[in-house]
Motif scaffolding. Structure first.
Motif, PDB file in Angstrom:
ATOM      1  N   SER A  17       0.843  -1.195   0.000  1.00  0.00           N
ATOM      2  CA  SER A  17       0.000   0.000   0.000  1.00  0.00           C
ATOM      3  C   SER A  17       0.878   1.244   0.000  1.00  0.00           C
ATOM      4  O   SER A  17       1.699   1.428   0.898  1.00  0.00           O
ATOM      5  CB  SER A  17      -0.911  -0.003   1.229  1.00  0.00           C
ATOM      6  N   LEU A  18       0.674   2.125  -0.986  1.00  0.00           N
ATOM      7  CA  LEU A  18       1.428   3.372  -1.021  1.00  0.00           C
ATOM      8  C   LEU A  18       1.052   4.268   0.151  1.00  0.00           C
ATOM      9  O   LEU A  18       1.894   5.013   0.664  1.00  0.00           O
ATOM     10  CB  LEU A  18       1.176   4.112  -2.343  1.00  0.00           C
ATOM     11  N   THR A  19      -0.206   4.189   0.582  1.00  0.00           N
ATOM     12  CA  THR A  19      -0.620   4.980   1.747  1.00  0.00           C
ATOM     13  C   THR A  19       0.167   4.573   2.982  1.00  0.00           C
ATOM     14  O   THR A  19       0.618   5.426   3.755  1.00  0.00           O
ATOM     15  CB  THR A  19      -2.129   4.817   1.982  1.00  0.00           C
ATOM     16  N   ASP A  20       0.347   3.277   3.152  1.00  0.00           N
ATOM     17  CA  ASP A  20       1.126   2.803   4.302  1.00  0.00           C
ATOM     18  C   ASP A  20       2.596   3.212   4.173  1.00  0.00           C
ATOM     19  O   ASP A  20       3.219   3.650   5.148  1.00  0.00           O
ATOM     20  CB  ASP A  20       1.028   1.290   4.421  1.00  0.00           C
ATOM     21  N   LEU A  21       3.144   3.076   2.976  1.00  0.00           N
ATOM     22  CA  LEU A  21       4.550   3.434   2.768  1.00  0.00           C
ATOM     23  C   LEU A  21       4.778   4.929   2.959  1.00  0.00           C
ATOM     24  O   LEU A  21       5.805   5.354   3.510  1.00  0.00           O
ATOM     25  CB  LEU A  21       5.001   3.009   1.366  1.00  0.00           C
ATOM     26  N   ALA A  22       3.806   5.736   2.492  1.00  0.00           N
ATOM     27  CA  ALA A  22       3.963   7.191   2.543  1.00  0.00           C
ATOM     28  C   ALA A  22       3.605   7.781   3.901  1.00  0.00           C
ATOM     29  O   ALA A  22       4.013   8.900   4.220  1.00  0.00           O
ATOM     30  CB  ALA A  22       3.103   7.836   1.462  1.00  0.00           C
TER      31      ALA A  22
ATOM     32  N   SER B  89       0.533   8.554   4.781  1.00  0.00           N
ATOM     33  CA  SER B  89      -0.815   9.129   4.675  1.00  0.00           C
ATOM     34  C   SER B  89      -1.276   9.036   3.230  1.00  0.00           C
ATOM     35  O   SER B  89      -0.459   8.988   2.303  1.00  0.00           O
ATOM     36  CB  SER B  89      -0.842  10.594   5.128  1.00  0.00           C
ATOM     37  N   GLN B  90      -2.596   9.042   3.037  1.00  0.00           N
ATOM     38  CA  GLN B  90      -3.142   9.010   1.688  1.00  0.00           C
ATOM     39  C   GLN B  90      -2.799  10.299   0.943  1.00  0.00           C
ATOM     40  O   GLN B  90      -2.519  10.277  -0.263  1.00  0.00           O
ATOM     41  CB  GLN B  90      -4.658   8.813   1.738  1.00  0.00           C
ATOM     42  N   HIS B  91      -2.805  11.408   1.654  1.00  0.00           N
ATOM     43  CA  HIS B  91      -2.488  12.699   1.040  1.00  0.00           C
ATOM     44  C   HIS B  91      -1.074  12.685   0.449  1.00  0.00           C
ATOM     45  O   HIS B  91      -0.858  13.096  -0.695  1.00  0.00           O
ATOM     46  CB  HIS B  91      -2.615  13.806   2.089  1.00  0.00           C
ATOM     47  N   GLU B  92      -0.116  12.201   1.220  1.00  0.00           N
ATOM     48  CA  GLU B  92       1.260  12.147   0.745  1.00  0.00           C
ATOM     49  C   GLU B  92       1.395  11.176  -0.421  1.00  0.00           C
ATOM     50  O   GLU B  92       2.097  11.454  -1.408  1.00  0.00           O
ATOM     51  CB  GLU B  92       2.194  11.730   1.890  1.00  0.00           C
TER      52      GLU B  92
END
Length: 363
Positions: free
Chosen positions: A330-335, A337-340
């Motif tokens: 998940s990019l959200t997990d890696l980043a 936040s979803q925004h990032e």
């Protein structure tokens, strides 16, 4: 022995095209494993990116454009003409959710798609292939058919208002002035196998993504039931609920054939021939959930890899499902936040690909 990784990503809606997503993944693999061969095969399933996938696979394709009216003003929609006089039209290019938004889920209709189909007929297309994913409307295809000459009326003989909610008033459909389909037929590329209405139907499952609250979902589902009563065709055929019911409308009035957009486009791109013997197959999309396995391209790519005994991985903006033996990132997990993740998708895609590359066996 040279390791080969196949990168078969879908687009990340409103953030990255499939081609840019695959390119970012490839860069991540090269950073960690420059010895690995990466094969970039961007994908689509009938939704956003369908034209780009066809353009990459068919050098004989020429780009045409048609101006369609949208609520915010005129929009130039692309479509393709192939050397054999097959027109390829992508609904998302005409009136997709990123274009129309979620401000009016009751009134959104599919008329702009009909405008482009009418233009393809005027260009003497012998066959039309329509990618149906990514719609903003839930109107059963009534707006599209209206642009092709169908007249829908209420009990007083007046024209039914545009949009899915308008179908609550429909009691008649006059096809006397409906343009005939092209001589070699119409093929609909569907990204879902949903029926027209009911618990798995176009309104119940997909209208909330288009801005409909629970009360409006019930209204739209009832409107689609009334539309089916007027049209008279079977509403439970797989794909009838594709694109808010456009699959139903075009198959009913134009005799269009429905098929899996994911299967059609993966075969066109040559993906089935590249999976066997690969060390890893990676796919991706904005949101990976259970719907990804009901006709979406990411689910199809995972299943294709599993059929050949090839490891598969999914990189997505958000991940809310899992599959045994499939790596999910998940990019959200890696980043954090979803925004990032949405603001810097390519950076985080490269990071995710680096993680996958680090886990490849050494040769």
């Amino acid at each position: 022995m040279t390791l080969r990784v196949v990168l078969a990503s879908d687009s990340f809606k409103s953030s990255l095209t499939a081609a840019r997503a695959a390119a970012a993944m490839a860069e991540g693999f090269r950073r960690v494993r420059p010895d690995v061969v990466t094969e970039l095969l961007p994908q689509a399933d009938g939704g956003e990116g369908t034209l780009d996938t066809v353009l990459a696979a068919r050098p004989d394709a020429t780009v045409r454009t048609t101006t369609v009216p949208l609520p915010d003003g005129p929009h130039t929609a692309r479509w393709l003409m192939l050397a054999d006089d097959t027109a390829v039209v992508e609904l998302a290019e005409c009136c997709g959710l990123p274009l129309l938004g979620t401000a009016d889920p009751a009134g959104a209709d599919s008329a702009p798609l009909g405008t482009v189909l009418r233009e393809a007929l005027r260009a003497d297309a012998r066959r039309i292939v329509v990618g149906l994913g990514g719609s903003a409307s839930t109107d059963g295809g009534a707006g599209c058919l209206r642009e092709l000459g169908l007249r829908t009326t209420d009990p007083h003989g007046d024209d039914v208002p545009p949009g899915g909610a308008g179908l609550l008033a429909v009691t008649g459909a006059d096809a006397a002035n409906l343009s005939p389909p092209p001589p070699d037929g119409v093929l609909l590329l569907c990204d879902v196998d949903a029926p027209l209405f009911g618990p798995r139907g176009a309104a119940t499952v997909f209208a909330p993504q288009k801005g409909a609250d629970p009360a409006l979902v019930r209204i739209l589902d009832g409107a689609l039931r009334r539309w089916a009563d007027v049209v008279g065709a079977a509403p439970d055929v797989p794909g009838a609920g594709a694109a808010g019911g456009i699959g139903y409308g075009l198959s009913s009035y134009w005799g269009a054939t429905m098929t899996s957009g994911a299967r059609y486009l993966t075969e066109l791109s040559g993906l089935p021939d590249r999976v066997p013997g690969a060390a890893l197959v990676v796919t991706g999309e904005g949101r990976h959930d259970e719907q990804s396995y009901t006709g979406k391209v990411t689910g199809h790519v995972v299943q294709l890899a599993q059929q050949h005994g090839v490891p598969a991985a999914v990189i997505a903006g958000t991940v809310t499902t899992d599959r045994p033996g499939v790596t999910m990132l998940s990019l959200t997990d890696l980043a954090g936040s979803q925004h990032e993740a949405m603001n810097h998708p390519e950076h985080h895609l490269r990071h995710a690909a680096e993680q996958l590359a680090a886990e490849l066996p050494a040769f």
